[in-house]
Every structure is written in C-alpha cells, then in structure tokens.
Scaffold this motif. Structure first.
Motif, PDB file in Angstrom:
ATOM      1  N   GLU A 120     101.083  -2.834-102.586  1.00  0.00           N
ATOM      2  CA  GLU A 120     101.071  -4.290-102.567  1.00  0.00           C
ATOM      3  C   GLU A 120     101.898  -4.823-103.724  1.00  0.00           C
ATOM      4  OE1 GLU A 120      96.935  -5.888-101.239  1.00  0.00           O
ATOM      5  OE2 GLU A 120      96.560  -4.047-102.387  1.00  0.00           O
ATOM      6  N   GLY A 121     102.727  -5.809-103.433  1.00  0.00           N
ATOM      7  CA  GLY A 121     103.536  -6.422-104.475  1.00  0.00           C
ATOM      8  C   GLY A 121     104.812  -6.981-103.895  1.00  0.00           C
ATOM      9  N   GLY A 122     105.311  -8.014-104.524  1.00  0.00           N
ATOM     10  CA  GLY A 122     106.566  -8.612-104.098  1.00  0.00           C
ATOM     11  C   GLY A 122     107.708  -8.166-104.982  1.00  0.00           C
ATOM     12  N   GLY A 123     108.908  -8.496-104.599  1.00  0.00           N
ATOM     13  CA  GLY A 123     110.073  -8.168-105.403  1.00  0.00           C
ATOM     14  C   GLY A 123     110.621  -6.791-105.127  1.00  0.00           C
ATOM     15  N   VAL A 124     111.711  -6.489-105.803  1.00  0.00           N
ATOM     16  CA  VAL A 124     112.461  -5.269-105.501  1.00  0.00           C
ATOM     17  C   VAL A 124     111.723  -4.016-105.953  1.00  0.00           C
ATOM     18  CG1 VAL A 124     113.818  -5.233-107.643  1.00  0.00           C
ATOM     19  CG2 VAL A 124     114.789  -4.273-105.541  1.00  0.00           C
ATOM     20  N   ASP A 125     110.886  -4.089-107.001  1.00  0.00           N
ATOM     21  CA  ASP A 125     110.186  -2.893-107.466  1.00  0.00           C
ATOM     22  C   ASP A 125     109.302  -2.309-106.373  1.00  0.00           C
ATOM     23  OD1 ASP A 125     111.055  -2.710-110.254  1.00  0.00           O
ATOM     24  OD2 ASP A 125     109.984  -4.589-110.528  1.00  0.00           O
ATOM     25  N   ALA A 126     108.511  -3.155-105.736  1.00  0.00           N
ATOM     26  CA  ALA A 126     107.644  -2.688-104.667  1.00  0.00           C
ATOM     27  C   ALA A 126     108.447  -2.232-103.458  1.00  0.00           C
ATOM     28  CB  ALA A 126     106.659  -3.786-104.265  1.00  0.00           C
ATOM     29  N   GLU A 127     109.528  -2.947-103.154  1.00  0.00           N
ATOM     30  CA  GLU A 127     110.353  -2.565-102.010  1.00  0.00           C
ATOM     31  C   GLU A 127     111.010  -1.197-102.219  1.00  0.00           C
ATOM     32  OE1 GLU A 127     111.003  -3.857 -98.894  1.00  0.00           O
ATOM     33  OE2 GLU A 127     109.180  -4.941 -99.422  1.00  0.00           O
ATOM     34  N   LEU A 128     111.439  -0.928-103.444  1.00  0.00           N
ATOM     35  CA  LEU A 128     112.029   0.375-103.737  1.00  0.00           C
ATOM     36  C   LEU A 128     111.014   1.492-103.525  1.00  0.00           C
ATOM     37  CD1 LEU A 128     114.138  -0.455-106.920  1.00  0.00           C
ATOM     38  CD2 LEU A 128     115.034   0.422-104.761  1.00  0.00           C
ATOM     39  N   LEU A 129     109.768   1.280-103.966  1.00  0.00           N
ATOM     40  CA  LEU A 129     108.735   2.288-103.761  1.00  0.00           C
ATOM     41  C   LEU A 129     108.498   2.526-102.275  1.00  0.00           C
ATOM     42  CD1 LEU A 129     108.101   2.382-106.798  1.00  0.00           C
ATOM     43  CD2 LEU A 129     105.679   2.169-106.199  1.00  0.00           C
ATOM     44  N   ARG A 130     108.326   1.456-101.537  1.00  0.00           N
ATOM     45  CA  ARG A 130     108.067   1.608-100.095  1.00  0.00           C
ATOM     46  C   ARG A 130     109.207   2.368 -99.413  1.00  0.00           C
ATOM     47  NH1 ARG A 130     106.973  -4.191-100.641  1.00  0.00           N
ATOM     48  NH2 ARG A 130     104.732  -4.477-100.933  1.00  0.00           N
ATOM     49  N   SER A 131     110.426   2.019 -99.761  1.00  0.00           N
ATOM     50  CA  SER A 131     111.593   2.608 -99.120  1.00  0.00           C
ATOM     51  C   SER A 131     111.714   4.097 -99.429  1.00  0.00           C
ATOM     52  CB  SER A 131     112.854   1.860 -99.561  1.00  0.00           C
ATOM     53  OG  SER A 131     114.015   2.464 -99.040  1.00  0.00           O
TER      54      SER A 131
END
Length: 350
Positions: free
Chosen positions: A248-259
C-alpha cells in the motif's frame, strides 16, 4: 575520490583486512573474480596478498547475464559465476583463504557449502569484498570494538525465541526465531569454514518457514538498496506467513516495488530472506547520497548502527530459492528479543 587507481592507502586497507583474517606467509590464497568485477579491487587484493608473502592466484570467470526476459538482478548475494563447475570448486576448496571479488558475492551462492567444506585437511575461509568504491572500504575497516559488539549480539540473537519490531511509522512485526539460523559479521574471519564480508558490522537471522507476520512500514528516509534509492513516500507492506501479500502506498516508490516483485512471477520473491540489525558506528546512513550508483553496493547501509534490516528473497533455512531480492535498512525502529530491547528507536542498546 573519483578515480579508481591503485592508492597506497587502499593497499594498506586490504592488507589490514587480510591480517584480521589471520593470513600467514606461505598460505594459499585464491582471488575469485569475474569479468564484470571492479578491476581495482582485484589489483588491491593481489598487491595486499603479495605483501604478506602468500601464494596467491587469481581465478577470473565469465560473468553470467540473465536469461532473455528475466528481470535485472541486483543485491542478491549470490554470484552465478561459478556455474557449479567442479574444477573451480576444487581449486577454492584447497585454499587457506578465498578473497571473493565477484560482483554479488558468494553468500547465497549454491556452491558455498561445498567450498567451505574444503578438501582433505584444508578448509578455506572466505572474505567477500563488497563491490564498493575503495574509498568506502578504507573508511570501514573492521575493528575490535565492532567485532566484540557483533559477537555479543549474535549470542543474544541465537538465544532468543522471538523478535518483535515496531516503529513510530507503524511497523509492527513478529518474528519467530524457533529454527532460525542466526549469525553475525564484523569484516574479518579467522575460523576455517566461515564467510565474512567487508564492510561488516551486523547480525542476521534466517527464519524458518512460517515465522514472520505483521506490518512493515518503509518510511521516508528508509532505503531500498536494490534500487539504491531513499524512500520518499511511505509504503506499508502486509506480511502473512513470511510473504508480502499487500503493498500500500502512492508514488513511484510503491510502484517500483510492485513492478519488480511481480516481474519475477515467483511466490518466493515475496518471502522473507533474513532479518537483523546494524551495529557499526562507523557506517553512515547518508553515505549513499555521496556516491554514483555504479560506485556503491550498499553494504555500509546494511551495517549502520541501529538500523533494522528486512530482506526478501532466497532463504535456505526455509527452503526457498529465488534471484529476486530486496534489502531495506530502516531507521527509527525498536527491536526486541524475547521482550528485551536491543535497538531502541534506532539506537543500539549496549
């Protein structure tokens, strides 16, 4: 320091580490490298080993690229360069000391147990030279105080049955240490059949399967070492039965983890590798801001005193193997072993 040329002070630093590994004149030393190793580290290892009058040789293997379509691998602690080649393993088994200059190191490499087992009456020890700029290595020489501190906390970790980690950001993590394999590292080793890494100064436990549950909050200023990036927006990870089940989280940090997690398409990539905390007062949290990414491997940030280190990926104790790996040194956490505080809000309790 911008240039990676051979500096006298850096040879001195390598010599100091080899002396802390009890290297003697006439000992056999293998300098293990690969084609993508940092050349200056190989040269410094060669010169320092020569100063001590050892019988040293350099074994350079081809670096192994990932398969087509495989995600980029970083910070795995498992160099694939040996490729289970029996002649290479035999050569390393016959040495007094292996100076590991591979890019990722042998800590989680599948060949490590066989190498450390040795051959005949010879049982090698290994020092992994982290793939850092030599200036960072020279700043972080092993010392007696850090060694004593790590040894004391290894005893505490091995005696404990449970770890709990909390933080003002919202972390609340429970770790069973029953069946875990625990140890520590201070940057030198004199005992045959062991591996150390330089820089050192931390303790770790590899939990058994089904041991970790709770919530992990990566707060602003915590570190994603796989991406060599400070966290700028908080990320909340739900951990159930060892595995990250929600990000859970917004922004690029969370997106990088998910990806990056999803790219491996392996459940084990989401699972805990190891947990621990840093004990090295000389190591600095802010040092990553001062190096280019190619000059920095991040071992210093794994070791800075008072950080809680949570890692995902391969965990031999739990019978899980994957090349996907994250290391997250976290600030401001409180770590308790069987209810006794060993790190209090990011400060090591003596």
């Amino acid at each position: 320091m911008l240039q990676e040329r051979t500096e006298p002070a850096w040879i001195d630093a390598f010599e100091a580490v080899l002396r802390r590994c009890a290297l003697q004149e006439g000992d056999t030393v293998a300098i293990l490298a690969e084609t993508q190793s940092r050349p200056v580290l190989i040269e410094l290892a060669q010169l320092a080993a020569a100063r001590l009058g050892t019988r040293a040789f350099t074994l350079t293997l081809p670096s192994v690229s990932g398969a087509v379509g495989e995600p980029v691998t970083r910070s795995t602690g498992a160099s694939p360069a040996i490729q289970k080649a029996a002649p290479v393993i035999a050569a390393l088994q016959a040495c007094t000391l292996v100076i590991d200059c591979t890019v990722e190191g042998l800590m989680h490499a599948p060949e490590l147990p066989a190498i450390l087992q040795g051959s005949g009456s010879t049982q090698p020890r290994i020092v992994y030279v982290s793939n850092e700029h030599p200036e960072a290595l020279a700043r972080l020489l092993p010392d007696d105080a850090t060694e004593a501190r790590v040894k004391e906390h290894v005893k505490r970790l091995r005696a404990a049955k449970a770890m709990r980690v909390t933080s003002p950001a919202g972390t609340d993590l429970s770790v069973s240490l029953q069946g875990a394999v625990a140890g520590g590292n201070w940057g030198g080793t004199t005992r045959p059949g062991t591996l150390t890494h330089w820089p050192g100064g931390l303790v770790l436990a590899f939990p058994a399967a089904g041991s970790v549950n709770g919530r992990l909050v990566l707060a602003e200023g915590d570190v994603n070492l796989t991406f060599k990036r400070y966290i700028e927006r908080a990320i909340t990870l739900t951990i159930e039965n060892d595995h990250v089940t929600r990000i859970e989280g917004g922004g690029v940090d969370a997106e990088l983890l998910r990806s990056y997690f999803a790219a491996w398409n392996e459940p084990a990539a989401y699972a805990v590798s190891h947990v621990g905390y840093g004990l090295n007062d000389a190591a600095r949290w802010d040092s990553m801001a001062l190096y280019d990414k190619r000059d920095f491997n991040g071992t210093e940030l794994r070791a800075f005193a008072g950080n809680f280190l949570y890692s995902t990926g391969a965990n031999e104790t739990a019978g899980r193997y994957t090349r996907g790996h994250f290391d997250w040194p976290m600030r401001g956490c409180t770590v308790q072993l069987d209810g006794v505080t060993v790190v209090d809000a990011g400060k090591v309790v003596a």
